[in-house]
Design an enzyme around this catalytic site. Structure first.
Site, PDB file in Angstrom:
ATOM      1  CB  ALA A   1      50.950  22.761   8.288  1.00  0.00           C
TER       2      ALA A   1
ATOM      3  CB  CYS B   1      58.285   7.895  -2.755  1.00  0.00           C
ATOM      4  SG  CYS B   1      58.413   7.641  -4.534  1.00  0.00           S
TER       5      CYS B   1
END
Length: 431
Positions: free
Chosen positions: A252, A260
């Site tokens: 997280a 990308c």
């Protein structure tokens, strides 16, 4: 076989290195004369651990060379890899103008059979477009094959991934082309999938979109963890032990960035819309990522009251460690947000720098962590660099004006930081 790699950016330079390492003669072609001159001296124009040393090795051995001579390069090599950029257009679709230019140049300059292989990340159906562009540009009708061979490289781990691939995807209807590509990769021990060009192109987008989904999934769960007093790190560890899920991309934080994931998720969503399909899961993935940075800045605002005239340190600019890539970096969103509220910022990153065309009047770039933290009212941790992870926070407590730490990558131990007297806020793991 002699190979030509067109485009010497991140993908092109790594691709050229791999084939040189496998024993093939490789030429790198680019229109940027300065870049080619630097590469010819073994100097890489971006940061990627281990890559520069291998390129220098193969230049010295004669396995690799770089040029700006398009005619000679195309005519002297029978296998040509397209590795040019496909940036996002304003509507989120992939810009294929550089791919088209290269395809047309190949058609104009080819002097015999060529196998043209696309490494660039391109929308489904691009191989067919490349074939049509080559054919339309030919002055003499030489035979050729166009194939798709997507890359699966992690920035910061490109050398490791390139030399130890987990799979090789070959998209072509031509048995001749498939056999040539399999021969190029014969030294690798990994699954080799030969499929249609459209399937190969889709696999690349689907892979990146799935990894982005894992990131946004755990980031959204982290918000709930904060409400329920649950540690998201332990949740991620627990679910990651399931082999069907795995631990990767379950960290997280303030969201994904780079060259990308953002553009590939966006391009896949747009491709679906053009085909009257709604990818609602990916639309939510993108929405979560675009708002994740503000989840942390909102917490900081609650603590500080206002960012106006506050001195705030930003540690980490790159979107991830071991790269200097700041494209779509969450740190930039945080910087913009803080500047909009008239904060005074200091910035530290061990490798990444702001581009020359980006000037912030209220941002001081520092060479050392301690310099960035001097008299700061708060600090945001935006990249999990080892140098940032290993900061002596007991010492920095005397350096900062106020001990407010907003950890956007869950780098530090909450209990330890609180014991040192800091106000510490991470994402989903504050116990």
């Amino acid at each position: 076989m002699n190979l030509l790699v067109i485009g010497t950016g991140y993908v092109g330079s790594t691709t050229a290195m791999v084939f040189a390492e496998l024993g093939w003669k490789v030429t790198g072609l680019d229109v940027d004369a300065h870049k080619i001159n630097q590469l010819g001296q073994g100097i890489l124009h971006f940061y990627e651990p281990g890559l520069e040393e291998l390129i220098r090795k193969h230049i010295q051995s004669g396995q690799m060379k770089f040029t700006t001579d398009k005619d000679k390069a195309i005519q002297e090599n029978d296998i040509i890899f397209i590795c040019v950029g496909t940036p996002s257009l304003p509507d989120g679709s992939a810009d294929l103008r550089f791919v088209k230019e290269v395809a047309e140049e190949i058609g104009q300059k080819m002097n015999g059979y060529k196998l043209v292989v696309t490494k660039s990340t391109v929308p489904v159906g691009t191989q067919e477009l490349i074939a049509s562009w080559i054919k339309a540009a030919q002055e003499q009708q030489y035979p050729f094959d166009a194939a798709s061979n997507p890359e699966f490289l992690r920035e910061g781990k490109a050398v490791e991934d390139a030399l130890n691939p987990d799979r090789i995807i070959i998209g072509t209807p031509s048995e001749r082309a498939a056999n040539q590509l399999k021969a190029l990769y014969h030294s690798f021990i990994c699954p080799v999938v030969v499929t249609s060009p459209r399937t190969a192109e889709f696999i690349k987008y689907a892979s990146n979109a799935f990894l982005a989904t894992k990131i946004s999934y755990i980031n959204e769960l982290a918000r709930l963890c904060d409400k329920l007093n649950v540690n998201v790190k332990e949740v991620a560890s627990g679910i990651g032990l399931d082999p069907r899920i795995g631990p990767s991309f379950l960290q997280a934080g303030i969201g994904y960035g780079g060259s990308c994931f953002p553009k590939d998720v966006s391009a896949l969503i747009l491709t679906a819309k053009h085909n009257n399909i709604e990818l609602s899961v990916l639309e939510k993935v993108m929405q979560v990522n675009q708002t994740q940075h503000s989840y942390l800045t909102d917490k900081a605002r609650e603590r500080l009251g206002s960012f106006s005239d506050k001195k705030i340190a930003i540690l980490g600019l790159a979107f991830k460690p071991d790269t200097d890539d700041i494209r779509e970096a969450p740190s930039l969103r945080i910087i913009e947000s803080l500047l909009d509220e008239r904060a005074q910022l200091t910035l530290y990153d061990p490798v990444a720098v702001l581009p020359n065309d980006v000037k912030y009047a209220s941002v001081a770039v520092c060479m050392e962590v301690e310099e960035a933290l001097q008299d700061a009212d708060a600090v945001f941790l935006c990249t999990e660099w080892p140098t940032i992870r290993s900061i002596d926070w007991s010492k920095m407590k005397q350096v900062m004006a106020r001990g407010n730490v907003f950890d956007g990558r869950n780098l530090l131990n909450a209990q330890h930081m609180k014991a040192l007297g800091y106000y510490y806020q991470s994402i989903g793991s504050n116990d």
